[in-house]
Write an enzyme that holds these catalytic residues in place. Structure first.
Site: not given
Ligand code: NAP
Length: 286
Positions: A52, A96, A119
């Site tokens: 990422k 994460q 997200d």
């Protein structure tokens, strides 16, 4: 033989678009920033975070990594999130997952400001997706929709079957297909006669997490097969949920693993971060 849906090509197309817009924003004095939080030292999480960060660099998004030790407390994590929620230079926050067992993932997600939740896991953003009025879409399902669009794959009136009902893949995937006028069936571990359902699918999405779960006899001739799975086989090699070598003989389109859905997830994250920056700077841009 199926045509391969190349996630590398489509993700590059998406990232090229993001890069142009990030540059245009920079010329207006607006930078785009993503905070990536990682707790503990899970090797898979480390790889995802590194990928990422690399993608951010490639499109000109400034990434800040917050690597916290395994024993981080909930209080410490929430205090960091609160700080990032208020930090002007940060437009998107990503924590994460999975987190170490002692941390409450649901509470973490709930504490990320919805406008920075790139997200799209926060209940507010999930709710927006339900009613079809959203800013961000969860990265994996949205990346899949982007691939279908790129390859001109019709969803309207098609029978779509999604195997898996997780909050991050299966459920939002079903919702997005429904919004694009597919007739959607969602299957899970308690589904009876799974094969009878999958063999009617024009579009079959597998998000199970089991190697070679989807076999050729479960697939309709000419179906579009999307493999979300990311598993390790007995040799430690990355593989999906679909028995690729057999299913590709029957499908019209198929995504490989690696090189299919995975790169799209990251490209969509870049797109979401750009969207967040545009929204947060709307007055400065226009
Ligand atoms: P998850 O939360 O474990 O969900 C798996 C789903 O599969 C569950 O809904 C489960 O049903 C269902 N399932 C399990 N066994 C089944 C069976 N025998 N028949 C029918 N359904 C069954 O996993 P996830 O987070 O959605 O991820 C799924 C896979 O996608 C994993 O391999 C993950 O690594 C991968 N993934 C890839 C990306 C990417 O970027 N490529 C992104 C996210 C996830 P129940 O609900 O009944 O338990």
């Amino acid at each position: 033989m199926a045509k391969i849906i190349d996630g590398k090509v489509v993700s590059q197309f998406v990232k090229d678009g993001v890069k142009k817009e990030v540059e245009a924003l920079r010329e207006k004095g607006v930078s785009v920033g993503l905070a990536v939080i990682i707790v503990g030292d899970d090797p898979a999480s480390r790889t995802y975070v590194n990928n990422k960060k690399k993608a951010c660099e490639a499109v000109g998004i400034i990434s800040e990594e917050y690597a916290l030790p395994e024993q981080t407390t909930m209080e410490e994590l929430l205090s960091l999130i609160d700080r990032l929620n208020h930090k002007k230079s940060i437009n998107g926050i990503l924590c994460q997952l999975p987190l170490p067992k002692h941390l409450d993932e649901k509470l973490v997600i709930e504490n990320i400001a919805p406008e920075k939740d790139v997200d799209a896991f926060h209940a507010i953003n999930t709710g927006h997706i339900m009613i079809g009025d959203y800013s961000f879409l969860p990265c994996t399902p949205a990346g899949i929709m982007e691939m279908l669009k790129y390859y001109d794959i019709e969803t309207c009136g098609k029978n779509a079957v999604v195997i898996g009902r997780s909050n991050i893949v299966g459920k939002p995937m079903a919702m997005l297909l429904l919004q694009k006028d597919a007739t959607v069936t969602v299957c899970h571990s308690k589904t009876a006669n799974l094969k009878e359902i999958t063999e009617r699918a024009d579009i079959l999405v597998a998000a199970v997490g089991k190697e070679k779960f989807v076999t050729a006899d479960m697939v309709k001739e000419g179906a579009v097969v999307i493999d979300v799975g990311m598993n390790r086989n007995s040799e430690g090699k990355l593989c999906g949920d679909v028995d690729f070598s057999q299913v590709e003989k029957k499908a019209s389109y198929i995504t490989p693993v690696p090189g299919g859905v995975g790169p799209m997830t990251i490209a969509t994250l870049m797109k979401n971060t750009l969207t967040a920056a545009k929204q947060q700077n709307a007055k400065r841009i226009f």
